[in-house]
Design a protein around this motif. Structure first.
Motif, PDB file in Angstrom:
ATOM      1  N   GLY A  20       0.759  -1.045   0.114  1.00  0.00           N
ATOM      2  CA  GLY A  20       0.014   0.105  -0.025  1.00  0.00           C
ATOM      3  C   GLY A  20       0.704   1.102   0.116  1.00  0.00           C
ATOM      4  O   GLY A  20       2.020   1.277   0.692  1.00  0.00           O
ATOM      5  N   GLY A  21       0.588   2.059  -0.586  1.00  0.00           N
ATOM      6  CA  GLY A  21       1.402   3.579  -0.742  1.00  0.00           C
ATOM      7  C   GLY A  21       0.871   4.571  -1.847  1.00  0.00           C
ATOM      8  O   GLY A  21      -0.237   4.426  -2.234  1.00  0.00           O
ATOM      9  N   GLY A  22       1.789   5.288  -2.199  1.00  0.00           N
ATOM     10  CA  GLY A  22       1.550   6.356  -3.100  1.00  0.00           C
ATOM     11  C   GLY A  22       1.138   7.616  -2.117  1.00  0.00           C
ATOM     12  O   GLY A  22       1.522   8.690  -2.649  1.00  0.00           O
ATOM     13  N   GLY A  24       0.338   9.290   1.983  1.00  0.00           N
ATOM     14  CA  GLY A  24       0.598   9.024   3.223  1.00  0.00           C
ATOM     15  C   GLY A  24      -0.785   8.494   3.962  1.00  0.00           C
ATOM     16  O   GLY A  24      -0.720   7.761   4.872  1.00  0.00           O
ATOM     17  N   GLY A  25      -1.851   8.582   3.327  1.00  0.00           N
ATOM     18  CA  GLY A  25      -3.073   8.087   3.576  1.00  0.00           C
ATOM     19  C   GLY A  25      -3.200   6.621   3.693  1.00  0.00           C
ATOM     20  O   GLY A  25      -4.002   5.920   4.174  1.00  0.00           O
ATOM     21  N   HIS A  26      -2.255   5.940   2.893  1.00  0.00           N
ATOM     22  CA  HIS A  26      -2.241   4.301   2.663  1.00  0.00           C
ATOM     23  C   HIS A  26      -0.835   3.928   3.646  1.00  0.00           C
ATOM     24  O   HIS A  26      -0.866   2.951   4.077  1.00  0.00           O
ATOM     25  N   ILE A  27       0.170   4.751   3.538  1.00  0.00           N
ATOM     26  CA  ILE A  27       1.393   4.449   3.956  1.00  0.00           C
ATOM     27  C   ILE A  27       1.329   4.326   5.467  1.00  0.00           C
ATOM     28  O   ILE A  27       1.725   3.321   6.385  1.00  0.00           O
ATOM     29  N   PHE A  28       0.927   5.288   6.441  1.00  0.00           N
ATOM     30  CA  PHE A  28       0.933   5.762   7.664  1.00  0.00           C
ATOM     31  C   PHE A  28      -0.025   4.522   8.376  1.00  0.00           C
ATOM     32  O   PHE A  28       0.254   3.821   9.387  1.00  0.00           O
ATOM     33  N   PRO A  29      -1.039   4.138   7.958  1.00  0.00           N
ATOM     34  CA  PRO A  29      -2.216   3.224   8.522  1.00  0.00           C
ATOM     35  C   PRO A  29      -1.423   1.867   8.306  1.00  0.00           C
ATOM     36  O   PRO A  29      -1.606   0.946   9.376  1.00  0.00           O
ATOM     37  N   ALA A  30      -0.722   1.651   7.153  1.00  0.00           N
ATOM     38  CA  ALA A  30      -0.128   0.340   7.013  1.00  0.00           C
ATOM     39  C   ALA A  30       1.073   0.152   8.108  1.00  0.00           C
ATOM     40  O   ALA A  30       1.296  -0.791   8.596  1.00  0.00           O
ATOM     41  N   VAL A  31       1.718   1.110   8.216  1.00  0.00           N
ATOM     42  CA  VAL A  31       2.898   1.004   9.287  1.00  0.00           C
ATOM     43  C   VAL A  31       2.199   0.833  10.770  1.00  0.00           C
ATOM     44  O   VAL A  31       2.823   0.228  11.300  1.00  0.00           O
ATOM     45  N   SER A  32       0.973   1.549  10.950  1.00  0.00           N
ATOM     46  CA  SER A  32       0.349   1.393  11.866  1.00  0.00           C
ATOM     47  C   SER A  32      -0.103  -0.221  12.239  1.00  0.00           C
ATOM     48  O   SER A  32       0.067  -0.702  13.427  1.00  0.00           O
ATOM     49  N   ILE A  33      -0.413  -0.705  11.144  1.00  0.00           N
ATOM     50  CA  ILE A  33      -0.972  -2.232  11.128  1.00  0.00           C
ATOM     51  C   ILE A  33       0.314  -3.071  11.514  1.00  0.00           C
ATOM     52  O   ILE A  33       0.230  -3.905  12.638  1.00  0.00           O
ATOM     53  N   GLU A  52       8.472   1.858  -6.776  1.00  0.00           N
ATOM     54  CA  GLU A  52       9.784   2.317  -6.918  1.00  0.00           C
ATOM     55  C   GLU A  52       9.531   3.795  -6.950  1.00  0.00           C
ATOM     56  O   GLU A  52       8.808   4.190  -7.713  1.00  0.00           O
ATOM     57  N   GLY A  53      10.289   4.685  -6.339  1.00  0.00           N
ATOM     58  CA  GLY A  53      10.390   6.140  -6.416  1.00  0.00           C
ATOM     59  C   GLY A  53       9.361   6.672  -5.640  1.00  0.00           C
ATOM     60  O   GLY A  53       9.198   8.061  -5.948  1.00  0.00           O
ATOM     61  N   ARG A  54       8.453   5.963  -5.141  1.00  0.00           N
ATOM     62  CA  ARG A  54       7.267   6.827  -4.600  1.00  0.00           C
ATOM     63  C   ARG A  54       7.702   6.882  -2.862  1.00  0.00           C
ATOM     64  O   ARG A  54       8.692   6.547  -2.476  1.00  0.00           O
ATOM     65  N   MET A  55       6.775   7.555  -2.408  1.00  0.00           N
ATOM     66  CA  MET A  55       6.712   8.000  -0.555  1.00  0.00           C
ATOM     67  C   MET A  55       7.046   6.941   0.169  1.00  0.00           C
ATOM     68  O   MET A  55       7.930   7.011   0.786  1.00  0.00           O
ATOM     69  N   GLU A  56       6.608   5.775  -0.152  1.00  0.00           N
ATOM     70  CA  GLU A  56       6.795   4.436   0.720  1.00  0.00           C
ATOM     71  C   GLU A  56       8.248   3.881   0.810  1.00  0.00           C
ATOM     72  O   GLU A  56       8.585   3.635   1.690  1.00  0.00           O
ATOM     73  N   PRO A  61      11.137   2.344   5.272  1.00  0.00           N
ATOM     74  CA  PRO A  61      12.514   2.009   6.166  1.00  0.00           C
ATOM     75  C   PRO A  61      12.654   3.073   7.319  1.00  0.00           C
ATOM     76  O   PRO A  61      13.229   2.636   8.323  1.00  0.00           O
ATOM     77  N   ALA A  62      12.102   4.195   7.202  1.00  0.00           N
ATOM     78  CA  ALA A  62      12.487   5.004   8.482  1.00  0.00           C
ATOM     79  C   ALA A  62      11.412   4.595   9.678  1.00  0.00           C
ATOM     80  O   ALA A  62      11.948   5.115  10.796  1.00  0.00           O
ATOM     81  N   ALA A  63      10.448   3.874   9.227  1.00  0.00           N
ATOM     82  CA  ALA A  63       9.611   3.082  10.391  1.00  0.00           C
ATOM     83  C   ALA A  63      10.154   1.928  10.870  1.00  0.00           C
ATOM     84  O   ALA A  63       9.790   1.351  11.769  1.00  0.00           O
ATOM     85  N   GLY A  64      11.472   1.426  10.229  1.00  0.00           N
ATOM     86  CA  GLY A  64      12.111   0.239  10.635  1.00  0.00           C
ATOM     87  C   GLY A  64      11.957  -1.153  10.038  1.00  0.00           C
ATOM     88  O   GLY A  64      12.159  -2.188  10.444  1.00  0.00           O
ATOM     89  N   TYR A  65      11.206  -0.712   8.811  1.00  0.00           N
ATOM     90  CA  TYR A  65      10.669  -2.137   8.052  1.00  0.00           C
ATOM     91  C   TYR A  65      11.368  -2.229   6.463  1.00  0.00           C
ATOM     92  O   TYR A  65      11.644  -1.280   6.041  1.00  0.00           O
ATOM     93  N   GLU A  66      11.576  -3.401   6.365  1.00  0.00           N
ATOM     94  CA  GLU A  66      12.030  -3.558   4.940  1.00  0.00           C
ATOM     95  C   GLU A  66      10.984  -3.397   3.930  1.00  0.00           C
ATOM     96  O   GLU A  66       9.979  -3.734   4.091  1.00  0.00           O
ATOM     97  N   ILE A  67      11.372  -2.867   2.799  1.00  0.00           N
ATOM     98  CA  ILE A  67      10.505  -2.875   1.686  1.00  0.00           C
ATOM     99  C   ILE A  67      11.164  -3.192   0.329  1.00  0.00           C
ATOM    100  O   ILE A  67      12.557  -2.741  -0.064  1.00  0.00           O
ATOM    101  N   LYS A  68      10.466  -3.606  -0.483  1.00  0.00           N
ATOM    102  CA  LYS A  68      10.624  -4.032  -2.029  1.00  0.00           C
ATOM    103  C   LYS A  68      10.187  -3.084  -3.027  1.00  0.00           C
ATOM    104  O   LYS A  68       8.789  -3.117  -2.737  1.00  0.00           O
ATOM    105  N   GLY A  69      10.892  -2.388  -3.693  1.00  0.00           N
ATOM    106  CA  GLY A  69      10.220  -1.655  -4.718  1.00  0.00           C
ATOM    107  C   GLY A  69      10.010  -2.205  -6.017  1.00  0.00           C
ATOM    108  O   GLY A  69      10.708  -3.022  -6.643  1.00  0.00           O
ATOM    109  N   LEU A  70       8.660  -2.067  -6.546  1.00  0.00           N
ATOM    110  CA  LEU A  70       8.310  -2.680  -7.727  1.00  0.00           C
ATOM    111  C   LEU A  70       8.369  -1.465  -8.903  1.00  0.00           C
ATOM    112  O   LEU A  70       7.789  -0.488  -8.392  1.00  0.00           O
TER     113      LEU A  70
END
Length: 81
Positions: A20-22, A24-33, A52-56, A61-70
């Motif tokens: 989920g991303g693109g 903050g309305g998708h990223i921050f709830p996902a990180v909270s979950i 790839e190249g988007r806000m997420e 990673p700043a929240a401490g999680y691994e992410i793979k970009g597509l």
């Protein structure tokens, strides 16, 4: 859109992919979950998948999680007709 998928439980180890991303309305709830899952299951492995190249790619990673970009291509609804 936020998609959470439990992909595998092996030997009591929870492995989860969150996409989920693109915005903050998708990223921050996902990180909270993800944080809530880690509180209940500290051993859980959580992987984020995003565009790839988007806000997420910075926020997750700043929240401490691994992410793979597509690689993603954005289109306008008119392009579907």
């Amino acid at each position: 859109m936020l998609v959470i998928s439990k992909i595998e439980i092996m030997e009591e180890k929870l492995r989860i992919i969150i996409s989920g991303g693109g915005t903050g309305g998708h990223i921050f709830p996902a990180v909270s979950i993800a944080n809530a899952i880690k509180e209940q299951h500290p051993e859980a492995e959580i992987l984020f998948v995003g565009a790839e190249g988007r806000m997420e790619m910075q926020r997750v990673p700043a929240a401490g999680y691994e992410i793979k970009g597509l690689p993603c291509k954005w289109f306008q609804p008119q392009e579907l007709i």
